[in-house]
Design a protein around this motif. Structure first.
Motif: not given
Ligand SMILES: [Zn+2]
Lengths: 672, 205
Positions: A72, A159, A161, A163-164, A212
């Motif tokens: 991150r 992406s 992540d 979870t996004k 997304d």
């Protein structure tokens, strides 16, 4: 002289100072220094991060001691060493990772190199031009078994992540204009990206689409994806229209999705979806998204298969059940060894449309169709649409076919036996329509109308008619009114207008059909035939006859009436007198009144021909009853009756025609 | 060479101003400095500071001396690493200066002080002028070994150009400064009078 003896010199050795006073306090300095140094060393050793190894295809820009590992965008480690994997195929990068974050780096962790990138979306990570390449990693907050050996990704995930958003797997025949990183569009808004474009081991192409959050809520199992790559030009009534979804999708393709139907379930990560070639295909495909690999069959046709193309619909007993996926020519050898070509058509079927469960195995479907084939099911080419211009493959029961079976072992797919193409049923039925139109009892109608006129003429020309009494004249007058009514007020006009409507109905039918020159001509011809019918002539003829009658009846020299008619008239007069005398005059009057009423009713209700017909019927039966009651004494009676009967027939013929046309001109044209 | 030492003559020399006093005096009458008898006990202090310097010298060489950040690239060099890099960039002069000032001189000092502290009160070497010279050289040169620390301090102060270039002292700089300070203290605690001191056992004062 001093003899005083000197005391012997005293040899004394001072007592050694105690050990604590001999040892200088200054020794504390090196001890403290040592303690501090050792302490720092121990601390830095114990705080030293965990060494993990990541394999990359190459180590562009990686420098030991400098290149950072970031999570991150926060530096959590440094590359310590760069070496090679044992087989020298990849670079093994040793990274010292911060101790606090290391436990979270489990086997789910992903690593990739971040470098400046130039793509259709623009230039990204320009910062790394100066700061240098770094390694980015991603992992979740749920530590599982700690891992120390990883394989780096070739490129940054769209992406990282999960979870996004939600990622789904799209399967397409070919990549078309798609490119890595191409946008995923929902109603014109970019809501995700494509990544990991690759060939499918089963053939075709796979690509992951990452949507997304929160747009991934728009996905359901009913969602359909299609390719919007490139642009489309269409020429229509409104001119030329150029459709480009976005500049990015023009350059690197794109995928759009939409949920056309409701009732889908939530989509989990990795769910496969079919990528349709166009929005129409996506909207119209009967194959669900689950059915990425539908059950396929081979059809071998001896005849030409013009009109059949990839995407041509396959119907199963009239229900759309699949489509053609491939067309080729297959060389086969007959028993003598002669080579001949057959058209090989591969079709894909949706089991759900065959009445089977959606996820039925191919073997089960083959078995099911084998049974159907034994009961007479065959594949054949048929035409649908009003005139059969749209070609389909029809799986239906074809009678009188030689016995055949499903060949489950045929390559590439099991075969379904075929039958000769169906005669164009609809074209045939269209022909039938025109046959019916042509076969309408116009001639008969005319004939019976003319016959009625002839009968009247015969009566009129008969000399006896000239002696027809005033009441008969009145009756004839009423008849004239009736015929006048039929003529002037309606029937011919009505028939012509009905024919106009027939023509317009035919026209409207025709305009619905494309490319139908011949049929159009033939319909026009039919309509013209209607229009040219000698309705006017009939009216004129009736007028003429009535004119004759009037002049005949109006002439003074009744003596020139034929003898027979005179006799008849006399007899009639006698009959009437007799009737009057017999108290039946009222009856006759009543009958005549009824006739008059009936005629008036006919005159009034020309619009309601069926009623007229019925009243005439009543009139005839009453007249018949009257004649029967008073004997067959007069030929005139018969003549009148015949005339009335003929008129009734003519009227009922007109009536049924008018009724038929009125009720449903289209049905009249189509013969249904 | 037969030398008469102050101690042998029953006198005690002031280590600050050099005036000798009778053995009983406890303070110098001229400069007021306390008068310490010549004894090998004072060597303890030498050794203590010497060891402290040596201990500090280890991290000074292992930890990075300079952190150089140029256009986002951060580089940390140890003393020896810096020398090697300078050589690689063909800055032989600077490399030589850094090498001599930061490695050769401190190491030589350790050896020299250790050597002096070991051989004093040794009959064989007693009264050696060479040892005195050695001691004087060590005393003189000691301050110059701070040259590396000065370089780091000056560079850190001057080269602060933000993202383009910036230099920060590393943890080794502090260690090195401590090490130099400790060895200077060690040298200062060395009592040169010991050079002339005969072996303890033979002392007939
Ligand atoms: Zn003094």
């Amino acid at each position: 002289m001093n003899d005083t003896p000197q005391p012997a010199e005293l040899h004394t050795t001072p007592a050694p100072p105690p050990i604590w006073s001999r040892v200088s306090v200054i020794w504390l300095v090196p001890l403290i220094a040592l303690a501090v140094t050792l302490g720092v060393a121990w601390k830095s050793y114990s705080d030293r991060g965990v060494l993990i190894e990541i394999d990359f295809a190459d180590a562009t820009g990686i420098r030991p001691g400098e290149t950072a590992l970031k999570f991150r965008e926060v530096e959590i480690g440094t590359v310590e060493a760069v070496s090679f994997s044992p087989d020298l195929t990849s670079v093994r990068v040793g990274v010292r990772v911060d101790k606090t974050i290391a436990p979270f780096i489990d086997d789910e962790a992903k690593f990739w190199l971040v470098r400046p990138e130039v793509s259709a979306q623009g230039i990204s990570r320009l910062d790394t031009v100066l700061s240098g390449t770094f390694i980015e990693g991603f992992w979740d907050a749920a530590p599982t078994e700690q891992t120390y050996q990883f394989t780096g990704l070739d490129r940054a995930p769209v992406s990282p992540d999960p979870t996004k958003g939600t990622w789904v797997e799209l399967r397409a025949e070919d990549a078309g204009g798609l490119a890595e990183g191409a946008p995923v569009i929902f109603r014109g808004i970019t809501v995700g990206r494509l990544q990991n474009l690759r060939l499918s081991p089963a053939g075709g192409v796979l690509v992951d689409a990452f949507i997304d959050a929160p747009h991934d809520k728009r996905l359901s199992s009913q969602t359909r994806f299609w390719d919007t790559s490139g642009f489309s030009v269409s020429l229509g009534a409104g001119g030329v229209s150029l459709d480009v979804r976005s500049l990015a999708s023009l350059v690197q393709g794109g995928v759009e999705f939409e949920t056309f139907s409701t009732g889908g379930s939530t989509v989990q990560n990795g769910r496969p979806f079919r990528l349709f070639a166009s929005v129409e295909a996506a909207r119209n495909s009967i194959f669900g998204n689950d059915l990425v690999d539908p059950v396929r069959f081979t059809l071998l046709f001896d005849d030409a298969i013009e009109g059949i193309a990839r995407g041509t619909k396959v119907h199963f007993r009239g229900v759309e059940a699949g489509e053609v996926t491939d067309i080729s020519v297959r060389m086969q050898a007959d028993s003598v060894g002669n080579q001949f070509a057959r058209q090989q058509v591969v079709i894909a079927l949706a089991p759900a449309r065959l009445g089977l469960d959606e996820s039925t195995e191919a073997e089960v479907v083959t078995e099911f169709l084998s049974g159907e084939v034994e009961n007479g099911l065959r594949a054949r080419i048929a035409g649908i649409g009003l005139l059969g211009t749209t070609r389909i493959i029809d799986l239906t029961d074809v009678p009188d076919q030689p016995e055949a079976r499903v060949n489950p072992d045929l390559e590439p797919f099991p075969s379904i036996p075929t039958a000769p193409p169906a005669a164009n049923e609809l074209a045939a039925s269209a022909e039938d329509v025109f046959e019916r139109v042509q076969a309408l009892p116009i001639e008969e109608l005319m004939a019976s109308a003319i016959r009625a006129m002839d009968s009247i003429s015969v009566v009129a020309e008969d000399e006896k008619t000239r002696a027809v009494p005033g009441e008969l004249a009145g009756l004839l007058e009423e008849l004239r009114t009736l015929v006048d009514g039929l003529n002037a007020e309606g029937a011919a006009q009505k028939t012509i207008s009905a024919l106009d409507r027939v023509t317009s109905a035919a026209d409207s039918v025709l305009t619905e059909i494309e490319g139908l020159g011949e049929m159009l001509a033939s319909t026009d011809q039919a309509a013209q035939t209607f229009a040219e019918l000698p309705m006017g002539e009939i009216g004129e003829k009736i007028d003429g006859i009535l004119g004759d009658l009037r002049s005949m009846l109006g002439s003074e020299d009744a003596e020139r009436l034929p003898r027979a008619l005179s006799d008849t008239l006399e007899e009639s007069a006698a009959l009437l007198a007799e009737l009057r005398a017999g108290g039946a005059a009222e009856k006759l009057n009543g009958t005549l009144d009824a006739t008059q009423d009936a005629a008036r009713a006919v005159g009034d209700a020309t619009e309601r021909l069926p009623e007229l017909s019925r009243k005439l019927e009543t009139l005839v039966s009453r007249a018949e009853g009257l004649v029967a009651a008073y004997g067959d004494r007069s030929a005139f009676n018969n003549e009148i009756l015949t005339t009335i009967r003929e008129l009734r027939r003519a009227t009922s013929s007109f009536g049924s025609l008018a009724r038929m046309i009125e009720r449903n001109p289209r049905a009249f044209i189509l013969g249904r | 060479m037969n030398v008469l030492t102050a101690r042998a003559a029953g006198l005690i020399g002031c280590t600050r101003c050099g005036r000798v006093w009778p053995g009983e005096a406890s303070h110098c009458g001229r400069c007021g400095a306390p008068l310490a008898p010549v004894t090998t006990i004072s060597l303890q202090r030498v050794w203590a500071w010497w060891f402290a310097g040596l201990i500090a010298y280890v991290p000074a060489n292992m930890l990075p001396m300079l952190r150089t950040a140029t256009l986002g690239h951060e580089q940390a060099n140890t003393i020896l690493g810096g020398v090697i890099e300078l050589v690689a960039h063909h800055n032989y002069g600077v490399a030589a200066i850094v090498f001599i000032a930061s490695i050769m001189i401190p190491v030589a000092k350790f050896i020299a002080i250790g050597y002096l502290a070991l051989i004093v009160a040794h009959e064989k070497f007693a009264g050696s002028h060479r040892h005195l010279h050695l001691y004087e050289v060590v005393e003189f040169i000691g301050r110059w070994s701070m040259i590396d620390v000065f370089v780091v301090a000056i560079l850190s102060a001057l080269v602060q150009l933000g993202f383009v270039a910036s230099i920060h002292p590393g943890p080794a700089a502090a260690s090195f400064a401590l090490s130099v300070a400790f060895t200077m203290l060690s040298a200062q605690n060395f009592d040169p009078r010991l050079i002339w001191l005969p072996p303890l056992g033979t002392d007939k004062a």
